[in-house]
Design a protein around this motif. Structure first.
Motif, PDB file in Angstrom:
ATOM      1  N   UNK A   1      -8.607  -1.164  -3.465  1.00 42.74           N
ATOM      2  CA  UNK A   1      -7.098  -1.096  -4.057  1.00 42.74           C
ATOM      3  C   UNK A   1      -6.616  -2.639  -4.748  1.00 42.74           C
ATOM      4  N   UNK A   2      -4.919  -1.851  -4.827  1.00 44.79           N
ATOM      5  CA  UNK A   2      -4.312  -2.665  -6.389  1.00 44.79           C
ATOM      6  C   UNK A   2      -4.288  -4.285  -5.026  1.00 44.79           C
ATOM      7  N   UNK A   3      -3.856  -4.965  -6.025  1.00 46.54           N
ATOM      8  CA  UNK A   3      -3.546  -6.615  -4.653  1.00 46.54           C
ATOM      9  C   UNK A   3      -2.200  -6.586  -5.596  1.00 46.54           C
TER      10      UNK A   3
ATOM     11  N   UNK B   1      -4.333 -14.077  -3.712  1.00 45.32           N
ATOM     12  CA  UNK B   1      -3.869 -12.553  -3.537  1.00 45.32           C
ATOM     13  C   UNK B   1      -3.539 -11.981  -1.972  1.00 45.32           C
ATOM     14  N   UNK B   2      -2.837 -11.537  -1.856  1.00 41.71           N
ATOM     15  CA  UNK B   2      -2.298 -10.650  -0.157  1.00 41.71           C
ATOM     16  C   UNK B   2      -2.494  -9.450  -0.197  1.00 41.71           C
ATOM     17  N   UNK B   3      -2.968  -8.611   0.711  1.00 41.15           N
ATOM     18  CA  UNK B   3      -2.937  -7.835   1.008  1.00 41.15           C
ATOM     19  C   UNK B   3      -0.994  -6.736   1.017  1.00 41.15           C
ATOM     20  N   UNK B   4      -1.093  -5.732   0.439  1.00 36.19           N
ATOM     21  CA  UNK B   4       0.122  -5.182   0.395  1.00 36.19           C
ATOM     22  C   UNK B   4       0.241  -3.842   0.136  1.00 36.19           C
ATOM     23  N   UNK B   5      -0.636  -3.102  -0.400  1.00 35.02           N
ATOM     24  CA  UNK B   5      -1.066  -2.000  -0.716  1.00 35.02           C
ATOM     25  C   UNK B   5      -2.759  -1.937   0.394  1.00 35.02           C
ATOM     26  N   UNK B   6      -2.775  -0.440   0.437  1.00 29.80           N
ATOM     27  CA  UNK B   6      -3.771   0.091   1.375  1.00 29.80           C
ATOM     28  C   UNK B   6      -5.706   0.040   0.015  1.00 29.80           C
ATOM     29  N   UNK B   7      -5.785   0.003   1.291  1.00 25.72           N
ATOM     30  CA  UNK B   7      -7.444   0.957   0.782  1.00 25.72           C
ATOM     31  C   UNK B   7      -7.653   1.288   0.817  1.00 25.72           C
TER      32      UNK B   7
END
Lengths: 111, 123
Positions: free
Chosen positions: B94-96, B106-112
Motif C-alpha cells: 500500500x501507499x501511506x 504514518x496512518x492508513x488511508x489507502x487500501x492494501x
C-alpha cells in the motif's frame, strides 16, 4: 483448495436480492475502514473504503454504511449475482499504517 | 499489468527446513505486509515494512524473518522455529500518508492490495 470460509457465519441470498453484511469494530479511534472480498484460493480483493468523516459511501452495486456511535460497519450488495459468492472481510485502521481484519462472513448466492 | 506476485503458489516444507516465500510488487508502493490466514480465520499480521531497509514485527512474528532490500520485494522466510507453519500466506502492499496532527506517524488511508497467496504445507 481448502476453504477460507470454513466455520464462518454464512449468509445465503437468492440471486437478484440485496445482501447486507455486518461488521462490528473495536477501536473507537479508527478513522479508516475497508471491505474486502475473498474467493477460494485467492487473495482478498478491495471492494470499497470509507473514512470516519463520512457515514455512507457508494460504489458500483455496493454501499458501505458507517455508524460510529455503535462502532458498526455494513456492506450492502445490490442485485446479488452468483459471482458475489465469497468471503467478505471488514478491516479497520490501526497505528503505523496497519489494518485489523475481522474473521469474515461467507456469502452464498442461490441461483 | 500492475500488481503483486507471490510465488510459489504451493510449497511443502520438511521438518527442520527453512523455506522462503517470494513477494514482488510493481505498484511503486512504499509499504509491504505479510499475513497468515488459517481456515475460518481473519488475517493475522506477521511482519510489515513501511520503507526500504526497515521492517517491524507484527502480531505473530515468532518463527518468521523478512528482508526489504528493494522497494519492490519483501520475501518471507518461515524458519524451523515456526512449529505450526501450515497456512495460507498473503502478501500485500500500500501507499501511506503522514498524519500531521499525530506527531508525524504514518496512518492508513489507502487500501492494501493483495497477491494471490502461497499455501504452505508440512511433509
Amino acid at each position: 483448495g481448502e476453504s477460507v470460509g470454513l466455520h464462518l457465519p454464512t449468509l445465503s441470498v437468492q440471486e437478484g436480492d440485496n445482501s447486507i453484511i455486518n461488521c462490528a469494530y473495536s477501536n473507537s479511534a479508527s478513522d479508516y475502514f475497508i471491505w474486502y472480498k475473498q474467493e477460494s484460493g485467492k487473495g482478498p480483493q478491495f471492494i470499497i473504503d470509507i473514512r470516519s468523516n463520512m457515514d455512507k459511501r457508494q460504489g458500483q452495486r455496493v454501499t458501505v454504511l458507517l455508524n460510529k456511535t455503535v462502532k458498526h460497519l455494513s456492506l450492502q450488495i445490490a442485485a446479488t449475482q452468483p459471482g458475489d459468492s465469497a468471503v467478505y472481510f471488514c478491516a479497520e485502521s490501526r497505528g503505523n499504517n496497519r489494518l485489523a481484519f475481522g474473521k469474515g462472513n461467507q456469502v452464498v448466492v442461490i441461483p | 499489468d500492475g500488481g503483486i506476485t507471490q510465488s510459489p503458489k504451493y510449497l511443502f516444507r520438511k521438518e527442520g527446513q527453512n523455506v522462503t516465500l517470494s513477494c514482488e510488487q510493481n505498484l511503486n508502493h512504499d509499504a509491504m505486509y505479510w499475513y497468515r490466514q488459517d481456515p475460518g480465520q481473519g488475517l493475522r499480521l506477521i511482519y510489515y515494512s513501511q520503507i526500504v531497509n526497515d521492517f517491524q514485527k507484527g502480531d505473530i512474528a515468532e518463527g518468521y524473518s523478512v528482508s526489504r532490500e528493494k522497494k519492490e520485494s519483501f520475501p518471507l522466510t518461515v524458519t524451523s522455529a515456526q512449529k505450526n507453519p501450515t497456512a495460507f500466506y498473503l502478501c500485500a502492499s500500500s501507499n501511506w500518508d503522514w498524519e500531521p496532527t499525530r506527531d508525524r506517524e504514518p496512518y492508513s488511508n489507502q487500501p492494501q492490495h493483495f497477491g494471490d497467496g502461497t499455501r504452505l504445507s508440512i511433509l
